[in-house]
Design a protein around this motif. Structure first.
Motif, short mmCIF file in Angstrom:
data_model
loop_
_atom_site.label_atom_id
_atom_site.label_comp_id
_atom_site.label_asym_id
_atom_site.label_seq_id
_atom_site.Cartn_x
_atom_site.Cartn_y
_atom_site.Cartn_z
N PRO A 113 67.49 48.19 28.44
CA PRO A 113 66.60 46.88 28.25
C PRO A 113 65.55 47.26 27.68
O PRO A 113 65.01 46.50 26.85
N ARG A 114 64.83 48.29 27.58
CA ARG A 114 63.52 48.67 26.63
C ARG A 114 64.07 48.52 25.03
O ARG A 114 63.30 48.07 24.36
N VAL A 115 65.27 48.84 24.84
CA VAL A 115 65.66 48.81 23.44
C VAL A 115 65.65 47.24 23.14
O VAL A 115 65.34 46.53 21.93
N LEU A 116 66.16 46.32 23.95
CA LEU A 116 66.28 45.20 23.78
C LEU A 116 65.04 44.48 23.64
O LEU A 116 64.98 43.39 22.73
N LEU A 117 63.93 44.85 24.41
CA LEU A 117 62.70 44.20 24.57
C LEU A 117 62.10 44.34 23.20
O LEU A 117 61.34 43.72 22.51
N ASP A 118 62.25 45.53 22.67
CA ASP A 118 61.49 46.19 21.35
C ASP A 118 62.32 45.28 20.38
O ASP A 118 61.53 44.70 19.33
N TRP A 119 63.49 45.19 20.32
CA TRP A 119 64.39 43.99 19.31
C TRP A 119 63.60 42.87 19.37
O TRP A 119 63.56 42.31 18.42
N ARG A 120 63.83 42.07 20.36
CA ARG A 120 63.13 40.96 20.57
C ARG A 120 61.80 40.52 20.09
O ARG A 120 61.38 39.80 19.62
N GLN A 121 61.08 41.73 20.55
CA GLN A 121 59.55 41.48 20.01
C GLN A 121 59.53 41.56 18.33
O GLN A 121 58.49 40.47 17.75
N LEU A 122 60.21 42.54 17.81
CA LEU A 122 60.30 42.20 16.33
C LEU A 122 60.91 40.95 15.82
O LEU A 122 60.39 40.45 14.65
N SER A 123 61.89 40.42 16.60
CA SER A 123 62.69 39.29 16.06
C SER A 123 61.63 38.25 16.19
O SER A 123 61.57 37.29 15.33
N LYS A 124 60.89 38.05 17.28
CA LYS A 124 59.89 37.03 17.34
C LYS A 124 58.75 37.21 16.34
O LYS A 124 58.42 36.07 15.68
N LEU A 125 58.17 38.34 16.15
CA LEU A 125 57.28 38.27 15.00
C LEU A 125 57.74 38.04 13.62
O LEU A 125 56.99 37.44 12.96
N LYS A 126 58.96 38.45 13.32
CA LYS A 126 59.32 38.16 11.95
C LYS A 126 59.59 36.75 11.90
O LYS A 126 59.09 36.10 10.81
N THR A 141 58.65 34.21 13.86
CA THR A 141 57.48 33.35 14.18
C THR A 141 56.27 33.45 13.15
O THR A 141 55.57 32.63 12.64
N TYR A 142 56.21 34.66 12.76
CA TYR A 142 54.94 34.89 11.77
C TYR A 142 55.43 35.34 10.41
O TYR A 142 54.81 34.82 9.48
N THR A 143 55.67 36.63 10.37
CA THR A 143 55.92 37.12 8.83
C THR A 143 56.54 36.49 7.94
O THR A 143 56.23 36.29 6.77
N ASP A 144 57.66 35.58 8.42
CA ASP A 144 58.37 34.74 7.58
C ASP A 144 57.61 33.38 7.46
O ASP A 144 57.43 32.62 6.27
N ASN A 145 57.24 32.89 8.52
CA ASN A 145 56.72 31.56 8.49
C ASN A 145 55.28 31.16 8.03
O ASN A 145 54.87 30.41 7.48
N LEU A 146 54.62 32.37 8.03
CA LEU A 146 53.28 32.50 7.49
C LEU A 146 53.30 32.28 6.11
O LEU A 146 52.51 31.35 5.30
N VAL A 147 54.15 32.96 5.19
CA VAL A 147 54.25 32.81 3.98
C VAL A 147 54.85 31.40 3.71
O VAL A 147 54.26 30.91 2.55
N ILE A 169 49.56 35.36 18.39
CA ILE A 169 49.85 36.63 17.78
C ILE A 169 49.49 37.69 18.68
O ILE A 169 48.23 37.88 18.83
N PRO A 170 50.38 38.45 19.07
CA PRO A 170 50.13 39.36 20.00
C PRO A 170 49.22 40.64 19.51
O PRO A 170 49.39 41.01 18.32
N ILE A 171 48.16 41.01 20.31
CA ILE A 171 47.12 41.93 19.71
C ILE A 171 47.36 43.23 20.53
O ILE A 171 46.65 44.22 20.27
N ARG A 172 48.29 43.42 21.47
CA ARG A 172 48.08 44.48 22.41
C ARG A 172 49.34 45.69 21.80
O ARG A 172 49.40 46.60 22.17
N THR A 173 49.87 45.04 20.76
CA THR A 173 50.98 46.11 20.18
C THR A 173 50.60 46.23 18.70
O THR A 173 49.75 45.58 17.84
#
Length: 948
Positions: free
Chosen positions: A640-653, A655-661, A695-699
């Motif tokens: 479950p922790r691996v899945l959470l980490d994967w989801r977090q990166l998927s969302k950041l990518k 929602t933000y790193t791709d879309n902001l460009v 944009i999450p700032i605690r990570t």
């Protein structure tokens, strides 16, 4: 007596009796509620001179009914009835207790007119039908089906979309407002499907006005495409697993039961009992004495004269050619056919002169794009009084391969000439300008050198009055308060692949659409604005809402700079790390599976691995949301922790790193977000296209994204953030002396709380003890439970419960505050902030216990979150003038919850930080004097992360 009583002319529409052997039935069914609300909003309120009874709606209703009786003569109806809603709950409320729960009550001055309208209907000799436990729409459906099945014909006098499911052979609708007959073709144009599938589309879309839930995120366009592809709703739901789009497929699977419920709510009941037999609805001549006495009693003498003149001039029948009505009695609430398209300077100047005479006008802009920072102006519409509106096109043109109807349609006043003529009036302080979502229009016109002022905003007026009760878009407000459905955009510009830019819309259609927006806005203003003072909310509107649109418009136009190279590199980094997490997850399971599939994750966790703590959704699938995964991870499971980490990166990518460009404007080189002022119940702003507030700032990964926000050369970014503002407000509002003292003395509030709770000295306090106190401090104002705190701190639930109990023992004032808010929301269904903002919480009246408990938790936090939002609004409103007076060049770029972001010359960074902090800390004054100090931390750096 009235003029009607002196007339010998009968008023019969037809004198043909209906017998069993008579002509085939041709039944007209009038939607009485639609007539009433259209009539109510057609004119300013009217009262009877003798006793003050309001009769505005009665007068308008009678005029509309008279016009219908006169005009339908050529259609030769044999039967006629006006159908009304009964005041009691219907069977739909038993199916779903939230059905129509968010609809506002009728206006107070309309309520006594309902009975008089029914009396008027009978005075005109027309059957008046209603039935307890059923809606008017169901009665209309039952009568329509009976007549249709018997070989007769039905005309439903209404434009209500809910009735379009009845359209078919021998059943049509008549929109008297547009003089438009609605048949199968018009239904397909509106819904994308035939009448027989309208219910299926509505079940998917839901209805915000009636509070029909539908499927989240699915609109008419998507719904019609799905129904057309799969044939019907049952087939679609049965084969939902075949849909390729992940989100759409999962939505249909997860919300299948809710969709079926929605279908039951929108399906009209053709088996509704008929209160009166069809034969009793025969068209008949009104009793002259009865009608005359009614008109005299309610002092409708102007209408009596018109009816008398109509009868006398027609030798015994109401004429089918309408006579001009007196100016004070409009024949319909909104008639788009009378709007003017202004295409020469002389006409425009005459309209501007009339704007000065009117003193209060409504205006709207039409553009070729949604983003105000880059949209081109297509035209401007003006309304000077209800029904008097125009459209001034400036940017319409032909599209390659698309020919407008006539070359003359492109005749327009040059843009620079229109700007020159409109600018003085739009900036003149003696002319009040009204707009719906004024921020957009202000932002667009400011790019053409026009600073519109003074301005009122109907969206914000509605928001102040009824936040949390319903949406505040123009179409929804028009339906709620005017009983009118404005022309949808797709009706003028098309939809899907066939949609064209507004600049390519033919000017006739553009005029009807654009001028109607201004007309509706002015009517809404006249309807809603007086309520602010009556309901004690004028100060909230004038100090927290009305001044903010120009400030936000300037921020949106300014935009913020991001580093595209940095973002692309970060996106690549996230992709590689996601691949590592995917490989690790599959290795733990022993076979490949899709980490983006909730179904496959559920099967792996609770099927193959047989982990405990799983729960199933309404569709029978395993729940795999973040709360479930966090709970499993807290139990020591690695996957479950691996899945959470994967989801977090998927969302950041995604929602933000791709879309902001992709969001970088080619015109400005900057990202321009859009702020919504009326989208939350508490007054907080939200950010869209792109969303820069979440944009999450605690990570570490979230902070990396903030590094991509940079300043122009020679400038710095300044982040100014309120410190612990909601806890400070809790101390003030709840009168918590220990917290107030700690804030006044500048103590570490979390260490102080830990010391109070655990009898631990502040000096040398272990970080873990402080962390636990911090979690309770922030969680308590959100109604955190022992279960939630246990998960957050990774401790047993009984230990977490003991912490919460101790907290309330040490700070009894907090418990008293929470009890006070629960009592207030139970009694009033709303709470207020210290600045007077009213936050409606209608779910406190829900039948479901869970909904009521959620409403109580919301009532505890809403006054604090709302007050924090009010404070930062006050700071933002004051900031531009403060910077200007200080001679500083800084400009405000972003607002993110309790934080403001500025761009300033590097040499002015220190002075700007001092001024910004001063303005923000003093924002509550003089309206509220807080018993604790506000503290703002302002820092400057080359990027947002370093400044924060």
């Amino acid at each position: 007596m009235s003029d009607l009583a002196d007339s010998e002319a009968p008023l019969a529409v037809t004198d043909r009796p209906l017998t069993q052997d008579g002509p085939a039935v041709r039944l007209y069914l009038v939607d009485g509620s639609s007539f009433i609300f259209r009539a109510y909003h057609a004119l300013p309120p009217l009262t009877r001179k003798s006793d003050g009874l309001p009769i505005g709606a009665v007068s308008g209703f009678c005029n509309m009914l008279f016009k219908l009786l006169r005009d339908m003569n050529s259609d030769a109806p044999t039967h006629l009835a006006v159908i009304f809603d009964h005041s009691e709950e219907t069977f739909r409320n038993k199916l779903y207790d939230q059905y129509k729960a968010h609809r506002p009550p009728p206006p107070e001055d309309l309520i006594p007119q309902f009975a008089v309208v029914r009396e008027a209907t009978r005075a005109f000799g027309v059957s008046c039908i209603e039935l307890p436990g059923y809606e008017a729409d169901d009665l209309i459906a039952a009568y329509s089906c009976k007549v249709r099945d018997a070989g007769g014909e039905v005309v439903i006098v209404s434009s209500d979309k809910d009735l379009m499911q009845l359209v078919g052979p021998n059943v049509s609708m008549l929109d008297t407002m547009k003089n438009l007959r609605i048949g199968r073709e018009q239904v397909i144009e509106k819904f994308g499907v035939g009448p027989e599938r309208v219910v299926d589309v509505q079940a998917l879309c839901g209805d915000s006005v009636d509070n029909v839930p539908g499927a989240p995120g699915i609109g008419v366009k998507t719904a019609s495409a799905l129904i057309n592809e799969y044939g019907d709703l049952d087939t679609l739901l049965a084969r939902a697993g075949e849909i390729k789009q992940d989100k759409r497929r999962q939505t249909l699977i997860d919300f299948a039961d809710q969709i079926r419920l929605s279908r039951a709510l929108v399906q009209l009941d053709c088996d509704t009992p008929l209160p009166e037999p069809i034969d009793d609805l025969a068209v008949r001549e009104p009793d002259k004495a009865v009608l005359g006495a009614f008109l005299e009693t309610y002092e409708l003498r102007s209408l009596a004269r018109r009816i008398g003149e109509a009868g006398a001039s027609s030798s015994g029948a109401i004429p089918s050619t309408p006579r001009p009505a007196p100016a004070e009695v409009p024949e319909s609430a909104i008639d788009v056919s009378g709007y003017v398209c202004v295409r020469d300077a002389t006409t425009l100047e005459s309209w501007v002169a009339r704007c000065y005479e009117a003193g209060t006008i409504a205006f709207d802009t039409e553009t070729d794009a949604l983003g105000s920072a880059t949209a081109g102006l297509c035209g401007v519409s003006l309304a000077i009084s209800p029904g008097e509106a125009c459209y001034i096109p400036v940017g319409h043109c032909e599209k390659e391969g698309l020919q407008l109807e006539e070359a003359a349609d492109l005749v327009q006043i040059p843009l620079d000439q229109v700007i020159a003529i409109l600018k003085p009036m739009l900036e003149d302080p003696t002319v009040l300008k009204v707009a719906q979502n004024a921020k957009y229009d202000i932002a667009v016109l400011s790019r053409y050198g026009i600073d519109v002022a003074p301005i009122e905003d109907t969206m914000l007026i509605s928001y102040v009055l009824e936040a949390g009760m319903h949406g505040h878009g123009m179409d929804e407000l028009s339906a709620l308060w005017l009983g009118h459905q404005p022309i949808p955009f797709k009706q003028v510009a098309g939809s899907g692949k066939g949609q064209v830019s507004f600049k390519h819309v033919e000017l006739g259609k553009a005029t009807e659409y654009a001028a109607e927006d201004a007309d509706v806005t002015l009517r809404l203003y006249n309807r809603l604005r007086p309520r602010l003072a009556r309901e004690g909310l004028l100060t909230v509107y004038e100090t927290l809402e009305r001044p903010l649109p120009p400030v936000l418009a300037a921020m949106e136009n300014a935009g913020v700079k991001v580093d595209p190279i940095f973002l692309r590199n970060l996106s690549n980094e996230f992709s590689m790390r996601m691949a590592d997490f995917e490989a690790k997850a599959q290795a733990l399971v022993g076979h490949p599976f899709n980490l983006g599939s909730p179904k496959q994750i559920g099967d792996v966790l609770f099927g193959e691995m047989a982990l405990t703590g799983g729960k199933k959704t309404a569709t029978g699938q395993w729940a795999t949301d973040s709360d479930v995964l966090e709970s499993l991870a807290a139990q020591g499971h690695e996957l479950p922790r691996v899945l959470l980490d994967w989801r977090q990166l998927s969302k950041l990518k995604g929602t933000y790193t791709d879309n902001l460009v992709a969001a970088i404007s080619p015109d400005t080189g900057r990202v321009h977000t859009s702020y919504a002022l009326a989208s939350t119940t508490t007054g907080r702003l939200s950010s869209t296209d792109p969303n820069l507030q979440n944009i999450p700032i605690r990570t570490e990964e979230g902070r990396k994204i903030r590094k991509a926000f940079i300043a122009d050369a020679g400038n710095v970014l300044i982040s100014a953030d309120y410190s612990q503002i909601e806890l400070r407000l809790l101390a003030h509002v709840g009168d918590i002396e220990q917290l107030k003292r700690a804030f006044r003395e500048g103590l570490d509030i979390h260490a102080m709380t830990a010391s109070e709770m655990f009898n631990t000295p502040i000096e040398g306090m272990p970080s873990e003890i402080r962390r636990r106190a911090k979690a309770i401090n922030f969680g308590i104002v959100y109604g955190i439970s022992a279960f939630g705190l246990a998960n957050q701190l990774s401790i047993p639930q009984d230990e977490a419960g003991a912490y919460i109990k101790t907290y309330f023992e040490r700070f009894p004032g907090i418990r008293a505050y929470m009890d006070q808010m629960r009592a207030q929301v139970r009694e009033h269904a709303y709470v207020t902030t210290i600045f007077g903002r009213k936050i409606n919480i209608p779910d406190i009246r829900a039948k479901a216990v869970g909904h009521r408990q959620f409403a109580e938790r919301a009532a505890i936090n809403a006054p604090l979150q709302g007050a924090a939002a009010d404070i930062i609004r006050r700071a933002m409103i004051r900031m531009p003038e403060a910077l200007k007076r200080a001679g500083l060049k800084a400009r405000m770029l972003l607002q993110v919850h309790d934080e403001l972001i500025f761009e300033a010359p590097a040499e002015e960074a220190e002075a700007t930080c001092r001024l910004v902090s001063k303005v923000m800390e003093a924002a509550p004054e003089p309206a509220v004097s807080l018993s604790v100090p506000l503290v703002v931390e302002a820092r400057a750096a080359s990027n947002w992360d370093e400044a924060h």
